[in-house]
Design a protein around this motif. Structure first.
Motif, mmCIF file in Angstrom:
data_model
loop_
_atom_site.group_PDB
_atom_site.id
_atom_site.type_symbol
_atom_site.label_atom_id
_atom_site.label_comp_id
_atom_site.label_asym_id
_atom_site.label_seq_id
_atom_site.Cartn_x
_atom_site.Cartn_y
_atom_site.Cartn_z
ATOM 1 N N ILE A 122 48.860 9.094 67.655
ATOM 2 C CA ILE A 122 49.303 7.740 67.321
ATOM 3 C C ILE A 122 48.439 7.126 66.233
ATOM 4 C CG2 ILE A 122 49.510 5.395 68.209
ATOM 5 C CD1 ILE A 122 50.319 6.615 70.889
ATOM 6 N N SER A 123 47.150 7.415 66.284
ATOM 7 C CA SER A 123 46.228 6.741 65.359
ATOM 8 C C SER A 123 45.841 7.599 64.165
ATOM 9 C CB SER A 123 44.968 6.317 66.120
ATOM 10 O OG SER A 123 44.304 7.461 66.631
ATOM 11 N N ILE A 124 46.604 8.644 63.908
ATOM 12 C CA ILE A 124 46.280 9.530 62.783
ATOM 13 C C ILE A 124 46.442 8.787 61.464
ATOM 14 C CG2 ILE A 124 48.511 10.574 62.234
ATOM 15 C CD1 ILE A 124 47.022 13.331 62.550
ATOM 16 N N GLN A 125 45.918 9.343 60.435
ATOM 17 C CA GLN A 125 45.877 8.765 59.090
ATOM 18 C C GLN A 125 47.179 8.070 58.688
ATOM 19 O OE1 GLN A 125 44.830 11.862 56.399
ATOM 20 N NE2 GLN A 125 44.584 10.527 54.664
ATOM 21 N N LYS A 126 47.041 7.035 57.904
ATOM 22 C CA LYS A 126 48.192 6.253 57.432
ATOM 23 C C LYS A 126 48.981 7.039 56.389
ATOM 24 C CE LYS A 126 47.350 2.506 59.719
ATOM 25 N NZ LYS A 126 48.108 2.234 60.889
ATOM 26 N N TYR A 127 50.237 6.671 56.264
ATOM 27 C CA TYR A 127 51.125 7.297 55.293
ATOM 28 C C TYR A 127 50.969 6.649 53.926
ATOM 29 C CZ TYR A 127 53.426 9.450 59.208
ATOM 30 O OH TYR A 127 53.688 10.199 60.322
ATOM 31 N N LYS A 128 51.314 7.435 52.912
ATOM 32 C CA LYS A 128 51.339 6.880 51.558
ATOM 33 C C LYS A 128 52.672 6.164 51.363
ATOM 34 C CE LYS A 128 48.336 9.602 48.627
ATOM 35 N NZ LYS A 128 48.275 10.427 47.416
ATOM 36 N N ARG A 129 52.603 5.012 50.804
ATOM 37 C CA ARG A 129 53.789 4.208 50.511
ATOM 38 C C ARG A 129 53.768 3.841 49.036
ATOM 39 N NH1 ARG A 129 56.532 5.026 54.878
ATOM 40 N NH2 ARG A 129 55.577 4.352 56.793
ATOM 41 N N LEU A 130 54.905 3.425 48.545
ATOM 42 C CA LEU A 130 54.960 2.894 47.193
ATOM 43 C C LEU A 130 54.430 1.470 47.234
ATOM 44 C CD1 LEU A 130 58.442 4.148 45.965
ATOM 45 C CD2 LEU A 130 56.212 5.159 45.557
ATOM 46 N N ASN A 131 53.519 1.176 46.344
ATOM 47 C CA ASN A 131 52.933 -0.159 46.306
ATOM 48 C C ASN A 131 53.775 -1.041 45.388
ATOM 49 O OD1 ASN A 131 51.361 -2.413 46.348
ATOM 50 N ND2 ASN A 131 49.486 -1.387 45.654
ATOM 51 N N VAL A 132 54.521 -1.953 45.971
ATOM 52 C CA VAL A 132 55.409 -2.805 45.171
ATOM 53 C C VAL A 132 54.611 -3.773 44.287
ATOM 54 C CG1 VAL A 132 57.392 -2.634 46.695
ATOM 55 C CG2 VAL A 132 55.709 -4.432 47.083
ATOM 56 N N ASP A 133 53.352 -3.990 44.633
ATOM 57 C CA ASP A 133 52.527 -4.860 43.797
ATOM 58 C C ASP A 133 52.230 -4.239 42.443
ATOM 59 O OD1 ASP A 133 52.451 -6.813 45.751
ATOM 60 O OD2 ASP A 133 50.594 -6.044 46.652
ATOM 61 N N ASP A 134 52.390 -2.918 42.332
ATOM 62 C CA ASP A 134 52.153 -2.236 41.060
ATOM 63 C C ASP A 134 53.310 -2.396 40.085
ATOM 64 O OD1 ASP A 134 49.709 -1.395 41.961
ATOM 65 O OD2 ASP A 134 50.383 0.623 42.513
ATOM 66 N N ILE A 135 54.431 -2.894 40.543
ATOM 67 C CA ILE A 135 55.587 -3.085 39.664
ATOM 68 C C ILE A 135 55.367 -4.363 38.863
ATOM 69 C CG2 ILE A 135 58.073 -3.490 39.573
ATOM 70 C CD1 ILE A 135 58.284 -1.901 42.186
ATOM 71 N N THR A 136 55.370 -4.180 37.548
ATOM 72 C CA THR A 136 55.131 -5.324 36.660
ATOM 73 C C THR A 136 56.412 -5.696 35.924
ATOM 74 O OG1 THR A 136 54.526 -3.902 34.794
ATOM 75 C CG2 THR A 136 52.741 -4.561 36.299
ATOM 76 N N ASP A 137 56.390 -6.856 35.303
ATOM 77 C CA ASP A 137 57.555 -7.293 34.530
ATOM 78 C C ASP A 137 57.824 -6.343 33.364
ATOM 79 O OD1 ASP A 137 57.998 -9.424 36.189
ATOM 80 O OD2 ASP A 137 56.950 -10.878 34.930
ATOM 81 N N ASP A 138 56.764 -5.760 32.799
ATOM 82 C CA ASP A 138 56.956 -4.813 31.694
ATOM 83 C C ASP A 138 57.776 -3.608 32.147
ATOM 84 O OD1 ASP A 138 55.538 -6.380 29.931
ATOM 85 O OD2 ASP A 138 53.645 -5.300 30.214
ATOM 86 N N MET A 139 57.561 -3.186 33.354
ATOM 87 C CA MET A 139 58.292 -2.014 33.862
ATOM 88 C C MET A 139 59.785 -2.288 33.974
ATOM 89 S SD MET A 139 55.841 -0.617 36.840
ATOM 90 C CE MET A 139 54.239 0.077 36.516
ATOM 91 N N LEU A 140 60.145 -3.518 34.136
ATOM 92 C CA LEU A 140 61.560 -3.856 34.253
ATOM 93 C C LEU A 140 62.309 -3.628 32.945
ATOM 94 C CD1 LEU A 140 61.196 -7.116 36.361
ATOM 95 C CD2 LEU A 140 61.873 -4.846 37.167
#
Length: 188
Positions: free
Chosen positions: A113-131
């Motif tokens: 249950i307490s094993i290492q966390k999963y990798k997720r996409l960090n939505v904070d890394d999305i910038t207006d330039d990327m749009l």
């Protein structure tokens, strides 16, 4: 005539334009990689649900076994020779083994249950330039991120599965030992 005699300035040769690379299958691949990513996420949830079932079962089995460990009942019986002591000795040995194995299984389930966390996409890394990026190039970047995260999450899930299977095996061994212990308990 004046017009014909005028020298024209030589024009600079134009550099060949680099061909624009398009990733025509990027959006299709993005869909495939997202499904795999979601599949690993679902796999994790299923494992956690199963562990959350077996963890209380392990604790209940531990309480059941512990309820039979009344040393006053065991020591009341008179022992005249070594053969008379054998059932009590085996009862104690099987009870202790069963409890130790169950404790190990509980620790393993908690680790799952307490094993290492999963990798997720960090939505904070999305910038207006990327749009402003072209959709196929954005899809390529996302495919790479999803692929990396899915590989990482798959390794974590594989660890969880191995630990879960070990925990189930230990519970099975403990139940077998508890049945044998109970048989000796009846004959005390």
């Amino acid at each position: 005539m004046n017009d014909q005699n005028q020298a024209t300035a030589p024009t600079a040769p134009t550099a060949p334009t680099a061909p624009t690379i398009t990733y025509q299958s990027a959006e299709l691949l993005l869909t495939v990689v997202q499904k795999e990513y979601d599949s690993e996420d679902e796999r994790s949830k299923i494992l956690d649900t199963r562990v959350n079932i077996f963890l209380p079962v392990s604790v209940a089995l531990l309480a059941f076994i512990a309820s039979f460990l009344k040393l006053t009942d065991i020591t009341k019986k008179k022992v005249n020779n070594v053969m008379d002591a054998l059932p009590q000795t085996l009862f104690i040995v099987f009870a202790i083994l069963s409890i130790v194995i169950l404790l190990i299984a509980i620790i393993i389930f908690i680790k799952v249950i307490s094993i290492q966390k999963y990798k997720r996409l960090n939505v904070d890394d999305i910038t207006d330039d990327m749009l402003r990026y072209e959709s196929d190039k954005t899809a390529v970047g996302l495919v790479r991120l999803y692929k990396e995260n899915t590989k990482f999450n798959t390794e974590i899930n594989n660890k969880k599965v191995r630990l879960y299977q070990l925990g189930i095996y230990l519970i099975s061994v403990s139940i077998t030992l508890a049945v044998i212990m109970y048989i000796f308990y009846i004959n005390l």
